[in-house]
Design an enzyme around this catalytic site. Sequence first.
Site, mmCIF file in Angstrom:
data_model
loop_
_atom_site.group_PDB
_atom_site.id
_atom_site.type_symbol
_atom_site.label_atom_id
_atom_site.label_comp_id
_atom_site.label_asym_id
_atom_site.label_seq_id
_atom_site.Cartn_x
_atom_site.Cartn_y
_atom_site.Cartn_z
ATOM 1 N N ALA A 1 0.914 -1.164 0.010
ATOM 2 C CA ALA A 1 -0.012 0.015 0.046
ATOM 3 C C ALA A 1 0.866 1.335 -0.080
ATOM 4 C CB ALA A 1 -0.966 -0.046 1.165
ATOM 5 N N ASP A 2 0.238 2.322 -0.643
ATOM 6 C CA ASP A 2 0.867 3.491 -0.476
ATOM 7 C C ASP A 2 -0.299 4.449 0.000
ATOM 8 O OD1 ASP A 2 3.347 5.065 -0.674
ATOM 9 O OD2 ASP A 2 2.271 6.273 -2.272
ATOM 10 N N THR A 3 0.100 5.695 0.855
ATOM 11 C CA THR A 3 -0.801 6.729 1.205
ATOM 12 C C THR A 3 -0.350 8.032 0.877
ATOM 13 O OG1 THR A 3 -1.749 5.265 3.105
ATOM 14 C CG2 THR A 3 -2.275 7.771 3.145
ATOM 15 N N ALA B 1 -3.530 3.624 -1.957
ATOM 16 C CA ALA B 1 -3.533 2.683 -2.974
ATOM 17 C C ALA B 1 -3.310 1.269 -2.460
ATOM 18 C CB ALA B 1 -2.723 3.142 -4.205
#
Length: 191
Positions: free
Chosen positions: A72-74, A109
């Site tokens: 994930a990437d925030t 994402a």
Amino acid sequence: MLKNLPPIILASKSPRRQELLQLMGLDFKVVLREVDETYPEGLTPTEIAVYIAEKKAKAFDEVIHEEIVITADTIVCLDGKILGKPENEEHACEILSDLSGNRHEVITAVCLLKNHQLTSFYEVSEVFFKTISEEQIRHYISTYAPMDKAGAYGIQEWIGLVAVEKINGSYSNIVGLPTQRLYEELQKLVD
């Protein structure tokens, strides 16, 4: 309850993501791989988040067998500008001062890797901050040390309790994983 899931690898050192998966009742192990998080110019914030999440997942493609890898990437955006993790306390103070009294977006994402196939998705949540004082900002920074958080805050901490007026979208997305959507996507992988 999700059934027939293969072993899950969470490729994140975030204690918040680990806690969310635990709350979802998932068994997983944390495995980390170093990934360069640079991205091509010209991408939108959502495209950047997806690009980085996929880049993190691809780092596992040759080393997994039966597992599902979750990456994930925030990203936190204010008026289209990405606010990353603060470099120091003064930078954190600047970021939170910019967020004070404004609406911003949190984009997370997620990429699932299974059998050399990537499944990517993202969620966008709107966060409305009330105006907060410099004294409140400095108290938060000195007490909670949000240097590892995009946008220099954690919604689950003190500042989220006193400064967030409302949100539109997924709360867990703001914490670091859109859990409801993740549950749906994991279900699709085993159906």
